[in-house]
Design a protein around this motif. Structure first.
Motif, PDB file in Angstrom:
ATOM      1  N   PHE A 233       1.322   6.068  17.384  1.00  0.00           N
ATOM      2  CA  PHE A 233       1.409   7.085  16.590  1.00  0.00           C
ATOM      3  C   PHE A 233       2.736   6.555  16.197  1.00  0.00           C
ATOM      4  CE2 PHE A 233       2.088   9.584  20.240  1.00  0.00           C
ATOM      5  CZ  PHE A 233       3.171  10.288  20.262  1.00  0.00           C
ATOM      6  N   ILE A 234       4.083   6.809  16.553  1.00  0.00           N
ATOM      7  CA  ILE A 234       4.963   6.585  15.486  1.00  0.00           C
ATOM      8  C   ILE A 234       5.188   5.593  14.827  1.00  0.00           C
ATOM      9  CG2 ILE A 234       8.001   5.728  16.253  1.00  0.00           C
ATOM     10  CD1 ILE A 234       7.893   7.031  18.810  1.00  0.00           C
ATOM     11  N   ARG A 235       4.256   4.511  15.182  1.00  0.00           N
ATOM     12  CA  ARG A 235       3.995   3.285  13.756  1.00  0.00           C
ATOM     13  C   ARG A 235       3.442   3.852  12.890  1.00  0.00           C
ATOM     14  NH1 ARG A 235       4.051  -2.493  16.388  1.00  0.00           N
ATOM     15  NH2 ARG A 235       5.428  -0.809  17.771  1.00  0.00           N
TER      16      ARG A 235
ATOM     17  N   ALA B 250       3.922  -5.941   3.898  1.00  0.00           N
ATOM     18  CA  ALA B 250       3.352  -5.551   3.073  1.00  0.00           C
ATOM     19  C   ALA B 250       2.937  -6.856   1.363  1.00  0.00           C
ATOM     20  CB  ALA B 250       2.309  -4.303   2.769  1.00  0.00           C
ATOM     21  N   LYS B 251       2.242  -7.030   1.268  1.00  0.00           N
ATOM     22  CA  LYS B 251       2.433  -8.112  -0.085  1.00  0.00           C
ATOM     23  C   LYS B 251       2.139  -7.215  -1.237  1.00  0.00           C
ATOM     24  CE  LYS B 251      -0.058 -11.798   2.092  1.00  0.00           C
ATOM     25  NZ  LYS B 251      -0.882 -12.972   1.544  1.00  0.00           N
ATOM     26  N   ARG B 252       2.873  -7.528  -2.669  1.00  0.00           N
ATOM     27  CA  ARG B 252       1.403  -7.448  -3.379  1.00  0.00           C
ATOM     28  C   ARG B 252       1.312  -8.336  -4.155  1.00  0.00           C
ATOM     29  NH1 ARG B 252       4.954  -2.928  -6.066  1.00  0.00           N
ATOM     30  NH2 ARG B 252       7.145  -2.549  -5.022  1.00  0.00           N
ATOM     31  N   ILE B 253      -0.094  -7.883  -3.955  1.00  0.00           N
ATOM     32  CA  ILE B 253      -1.103  -8.721  -4.486  1.00  0.00           C
ATOM     33  C   ILE B 253      -1.914  -8.421  -5.984  1.00  0.00           C
ATOM     34  CG2 ILE B 253      -3.703  -9.478  -4.055  1.00  0.00           C
ATOM     35  CD1 ILE B 253      -1.566  -9.877  -1.913  1.00  0.00           C
ATOM     36  N   ARG B 254      -1.443  -9.391  -7.151  1.00  0.00           N
ATOM     37  CA  ARG B 254      -1.758  -9.767  -8.373  1.00  0.00           C
ATOM     38  C   ARG B 254      -3.573  -9.668  -8.466  1.00  0.00           C
ATOM     39  NH1 ARG B 254      -3.847 -13.662 -12.352  1.00  0.00           N
ATOM     40  NH2 ARG B 254      -4.127 -14.884 -10.274  1.00  0.00           N
ATOM     41  N   ARG B 255      -3.994  -8.780  -8.796  1.00  0.00           N
ATOM     42  CA  ARG B 255      -5.092  -7.856  -9.785  1.00  0.00           C
ATOM     43  C   ARG B 255      -5.233  -8.980 -10.500  1.00  0.00           C
ATOM     44  NH1 ARG B 255      -6.111  -2.940  -7.865  1.00  0.00           N
ATOM     45  NH2 ARG B 255      -4.256  -2.011  -7.337  1.00  0.00           N
ATOM     46  N   LEU B 256      -7.324  -9.283 -10.429  1.00  0.00           N
ATOM     47  CA  LEU B 256      -7.725  -9.857 -11.313  1.00  0.00           C
ATOM     48  C   LEU B 256      -8.132  -8.894 -11.708  1.00  0.00           C
ATOM     49  CD1 LEU B 256      -9.165 -12.434  -9.168  1.00  0.00           C
ATOM     50  CD2 LEU B 256      -7.636 -12.897 -10.112  1.00  0.00           C
ATOM     51  N   GLY B 257      -8.422  -8.614 -13.253  1.00  0.00           N
ATOM     52  CA  GLY B 257      -8.880  -8.097 -14.572  1.00  0.00           C
ATOM     53  C   GLY B 257      -8.792  -6.647 -14.338  1.00  0.00           C
ATOM     54  N   HIS B 258      -9.507  -5.441 -13.427  1.00  0.00           N
ATOM     55  CA  HIS B 258      -9.325  -3.908 -13.401  1.00  0.00           C
ATOM     56  C   HIS B 258     -10.788  -2.854 -13.292  1.00  0.00           C
ATOM     57  CE1 HIS B 258     -11.454  -2.152 -16.900  1.00  0.00           C
ATOM     58  NE2 HIS B 258     -10.259  -3.351 -18.372  1.00  0.00           N
ATOM     59  N   SER B 259     -10.084  -2.317 -11.876  1.00  0.00           N
ATOM     60  CA  SER B 259     -11.501  -1.575 -11.778  1.00  0.00           C
ATOM     61  C   SER B 259     -12.201  -1.369 -13.212  1.00  0.00           C
ATOM     62  CB  SER B 259     -11.136  -0.572 -10.620  1.00  0.00           C
ATOM     63  OG  SER B 259     -11.540   0.201 -10.219  1.00  0.00           O
ATOM     64  N   MET B 260     -12.954  -0.436 -12.608  1.00  0.00           N
ATOM     65  CA  MET B 260     -14.109  -0.106 -14.083  1.00  0.00           C
ATOM     66  C   MET B 260     -13.970   1.188 -12.956  1.00  0.00           C
ATOM     67  SD  MET B 260     -15.120  -2.657 -16.003  1.00  0.00           S
ATOM     68  CE  MET B 260     -15.803  -1.162 -17.333  1.00  0.00           C
ATOM     69  N   GLU B 261     -12.957   2.058 -12.237  1.00  0.00           N
ATOM     70  CA  GLU B 261     -13.245   3.536 -11.991  1.00  0.00           C
ATOM     71  C   GLU B 261     -12.466   3.926 -12.441  1.00  0.00           C
ATOM     72  OE1 GLU B 261     -14.258   6.477  -8.426  1.00  0.00           O
ATOM     73  OE2 GLU B 261     -14.883   4.366  -8.948  1.00  0.00           O
TER      74      GLU B 261
ATOM     75  N   ALA C 132      -2.933  -1.165  15.720  1.00  0.00           N
ATOM     76  CA  ALA C 132      -3.115  -1.708  14.065  1.00  0.00           C
ATOM     77  C   ALA C 132      -4.581  -0.907  13.360  1.00  0.00           C
ATOM     78  CB  ALA C 132      -3.554  -3.548  14.198  1.00  0.00           C
ATOM     79  N   SER C 133      -5.702  -0.596  14.226  1.00  0.00           N
ATOM     80  CA  SER C 133      -6.257   0.247  13.479  1.00  0.00           C
ATOM     81  C   SER C 133      -6.438   1.354  13.402  1.00  0.00           C
ATOM     82  CB  SER C 133      -8.273   0.381  14.453  1.00  0.00           C
ATOM     83  OG  SER C 133      -8.516  -0.923  14.564  1.00  0.00           O
ATOM     84  N   LEU C 134      -5.680   1.799  14.375  1.00  0.00           N
ATOM     85  CA  LEU C 134      -5.645   3.667  13.457  1.00  0.00           C
ATOM     86  C   LEU C 134      -4.383   3.178  12.485  1.00  0.00           C
ATOM     87  CD1 LEU C 134      -5.438   5.975  15.571  1.00  0.00           C
ATOM     88  CD2 LEU C 134      -3.079   5.829  15.464  1.00  0.00           C
ATOM     89  N   ALA C 135      -3.429   2.422  12.237  1.00  0.00           N
ATOM     90  CA  ALA C 135      -2.287   2.486  10.848  1.00  0.00           C
ATOM     91  C   ALA C 135      -3.694   2.227  10.215  1.00  0.00           C
ATOM     92  CB  ALA C 135      -1.286   1.095  10.686  1.00  0.00           C
ATOM     93  N   LEU C 136      -4.062   1.247  10.017  1.00  0.00           N
ATOM     94  CA  LEU C 136      -5.117   0.800   9.013  1.00  0.00           C
ATOM     95  C   LEU C 136      -5.865   1.872   8.050  1.00  0.00           C
ATOM     96  CD1 LEU C 136      -6.539  -1.204   6.679  1.00  0.00           C
ATOM     97  CD2 LEU C 136      -8.155  -1.523   8.288  1.00  0.00           C
TER      98      LEU C 136
ATOM     99  N   LEU D 156      -0.010  -8.158  12.942  1.00  0.00           N
ATOM    100  CA  LEU D 156      -1.448  -8.013  13.383  1.00  0.00           C
ATOM    101  C   LEU D 156      -1.165  -6.798  12.323  1.00  0.00           C
ATOM    102  CD1 LEU D 156      -4.328  -8.171  13.929  1.00  0.00           C
ATOM    103  CD2 LEU D 156      -3.701  -6.275  16.184  1.00  0.00           C
ATOM    104  N   THR D 157      -0.331  -5.769  12.354  1.00  0.00           N
ATOM    105  CA  THR D 157      -1.007  -4.531  11.473  1.00  0.00           C
ATOM    106  C   THR D 157      -0.626  -4.705  10.419  1.00  0.00           C
ATOM    107  OG1 THR D 157      -0.275  -3.030  13.951  1.00  0.00           O
ATOM    108  CG2 THR D 157       0.129  -2.034  11.588  1.00  0.00           C
ATOM    109  N   VAL D 158       0.939  -5.333  10.240  1.00  0.00           N
ATOM    110  CA  VAL D 158       1.077  -6.327   8.668  1.00  0.00           C
ATOM    111  C   VAL D 158       0.427  -6.555   8.009  1.00  0.00           C
ATOM    112  CG1 VAL D 158       2.856  -6.813   7.376  1.00  0.00           C
ATOM    113  CG2 VAL D 158       3.687  -5.028   8.686  1.00  0.00           C
ATOM    114  N   ASN D 159      -0.905  -7.842   8.244  1.00  0.00           N
ATOM    115  CA  ASN D 159      -1.353  -8.531   8.263  1.00  0.00           C
ATOM    116  C   ASN D 159      -2.503  -8.224   7.980  1.00  0.00           C
ATOM    117  OD1 ASN D 159       0.454 -10.937   7.996  1.00  0.00           O
ATOM    118  ND2 ASN D 159      -0.117 -11.624  10.520  1.00  0.00           N
ATOM    119  N   THR D 160      -2.945  -6.578   9.061  1.00  0.00           N
ATOM    120  CA  THR D 160      -4.059  -5.877   8.622  1.00  0.00           C
ATOM    121  C   THR D 160      -4.523  -5.361   7.094  1.00  0.00           C
ATOM    122  OG1 THR D 160      -4.578  -6.467  10.870  1.00  0.00           O
ATOM    123  CG2 THR D 160      -6.575  -4.805   9.548  1.00  0.00           C
TER     124      THR D 160
END
Length: 448
Positions: free
Chosen positions: A174-176, A194-205, A271-275, A431-435
């Motif tokens: 829980f510290i992490r 955690a990487k910045r991911i280039r978006r494809l288009g935009h969401s319809m929300e 990793a599951s808890l952080a995600l 694991l946590t960062v890549n997930t």
């Protein structure tokens, strides 16, 4: 009186200085045998030593509670992290004391080096801090605090037994979790990889209608709102929310393998808890499924208050089993639990291509209805082996075998991708960062 003498005998210890003084007296007696002229010196020295010893004992036992100490610990410990433990000590003697401190840490740590030496003036106080890093979940029992006090004469030591025995639970990391929570709130997950991911288009929300500013996409202009306001207005969109994200944890024997003290299961749990925390901060729903040869825990995806606590309580009790995972049972559980298309992050461990191919038919069936990400582990010990130059024929052979296993892991990734299943091959410590990276990528690419 009887209790006093029992306490006296049990808690009084001789010091090295006293033994040195006795050794010096023995040498004087030996010299006096050969030189009678100094015959009086060892006798005087013995009387002086006895008097000083009596004064030393009187000073130490004059006060019933010459020292006071207690331990301050958190309510629970975080698995795989450094947890601070504080010991507060107060000198109630009317003279400065030299103190040796031993804390009886839980037996799971197998540590015999929790020893401190401090000097406190009259009325002085001091806080000692040290770190404990548990590598297994469960209950850890602390013993007493042992204090060994001595006066400036330092001929004897008096032992004080202080503090209370207490048992603390060790929960998933829980510290992490708090660290990732702060990063997610401040949009600074990139600080942890955690990487910045280039978006494809935009969401319809749809989110809101706002004033146009240079740089906005002119294709989102809202002409009706523009006509009413008399200035350019655009529609603003946000990521789709309330999507279901399930962490699926394999508890079979393959997850018992240890790396840096933690088992693969504990890495997957952390990793599951952080995600789950990041998912809920992104307004999605977090759920949990554990599986082995029989059905495990199931927590339907939700983002209501207390969901993360329920997930943590379940993960606290999870243990590996000795049989292989029943993926057919997992498929049935997913069909019964996830009624709508969801993102499934499956933490498992494939050691060979044949092991993956046995499970591939079920994984393909799961991927027909959900976005499936299989996360498995790179053997970092093999990577270290192949990174060292070979010194003889035996090491060349070992390098060849290690390279074969490493290549097979990469082949597994390609094979899964060919069947529409996304795969993440990662070192346990990453694991946590890549997930989290994979989750953010799927959201940005709108794969779900």
């Amino acid at each position: 009186m009887k209790r006093f003498f029992q306490n006296f005998y049990l808690n009084l210890f001789l010091t090295g200085r006293l033994f040195m003084a006795l050794g010096a007296l023995s040498a004087l007696y030996l010299l006096a045998f050969f030189f009678p002229v100094i015959d009086v010196l060892p006798t005087v020295g013995l009387y002086v030593l006895v008097v000083l010893l009596g004064i030393d004992i009187l000073l130490l036992y004059r006060r019933r509670e010459g020292l006071h100490a207690y331990r301050h610990v958190p309510e629970r410990l975080s698995n795989g992290d450094d947890n601070p433990i504080d010991i507060h000590i107060e000198n109630r003697y009317r003279f400065p004391v030299q103190i040796g401190v031993i804390d009886e840490v839980p037996i799971q740590f197998q540590r015999r080096d929790v020893w401190f030496e401090i000097k406190l003036p009259i009325g002085g106080r001091k806080t000692l801090t040290y770190q404990l890093r548990p590598v297994k979940r469960g209950e850890y029992a602390f013993g007493k605090i042992q204090l060994y006090a001595q006066t400036p004469l330092a001929l004897v030591q008096r032992r004080f037994t202080m503090g209370e025995t207490e048992t603390l639970p060790v929960y998933p990391s829980f510290i992490r979790l708090r660290t990732y929570e702060l990063m997610a709130i401040s949009q600074r997950l990139t600080d942890f990889g955690a990487k910045r991911i280039r978006r494809l288009g935009h969401s319809m929300e749809f989110d809101q209608i706002k004033h146009y500013v240079p740089g906005d996409d002119y294709r989102t202009l809202n002409w009706k709102a523009t006509a009413r306001q008399g200035q350019l207005m655009v529609n603003a969109y946000t990521d789709e929310r309330s999507q279901s994200i399930y962490c699926i944890i394999d508890k079979s024997r393959g997850m018992r393998m240890p790396f840096n003290g933690l088992s693969l299961l504990d890495y997957a749990i952390n990793a599951s808890l952080a995600l789950a925390k990041v998912v809920m901060l992104k307004d999605d729903k977090a759920g949990l499924i554990t599986v082995s040869d029989r059905k495990g825990a199931v927590i339907p995806a939700d983002r209501k208050t207390g969901q993360l606590s329920r997930i943590m309580e379940v993960l606290y009790k999870e243990k590996t089993r000795y049989l292989e995972t029943n993926l057919e049972l997992l498929y049935t559980t997913i069909r019964q639990t996830a009624k709508q298309r969801s993102l499934l992050v499956f933490f498992t461990n494939f050691e060979s291509m044949s092991g993956m191919q046995r499970q591939l038919p079920i994984l393909k069936r799961i991927a027909k209805f959900h976005a499936l990400v299989v996360v498995f582990f790179e053997n970092t010990e093999l990577a270290k082996l192949t990174g060292r130059p070979a010194a003889d024929v035996e090491e060349i052979y070992l390098h060849t075998i290690a390279a074969k296993f490493s290549y097979e892991k990469k082949q597994i990734v390609r094979e899964l991708n060919l069947h529409g299943i996304q795969a993440v091959l990662t070192a346990p410590e990453d694991l946590t960062v890549n997930t989290i990276n994979k989750y953010l990528e799927i959201k940005a690419r709108q794969y779900l």
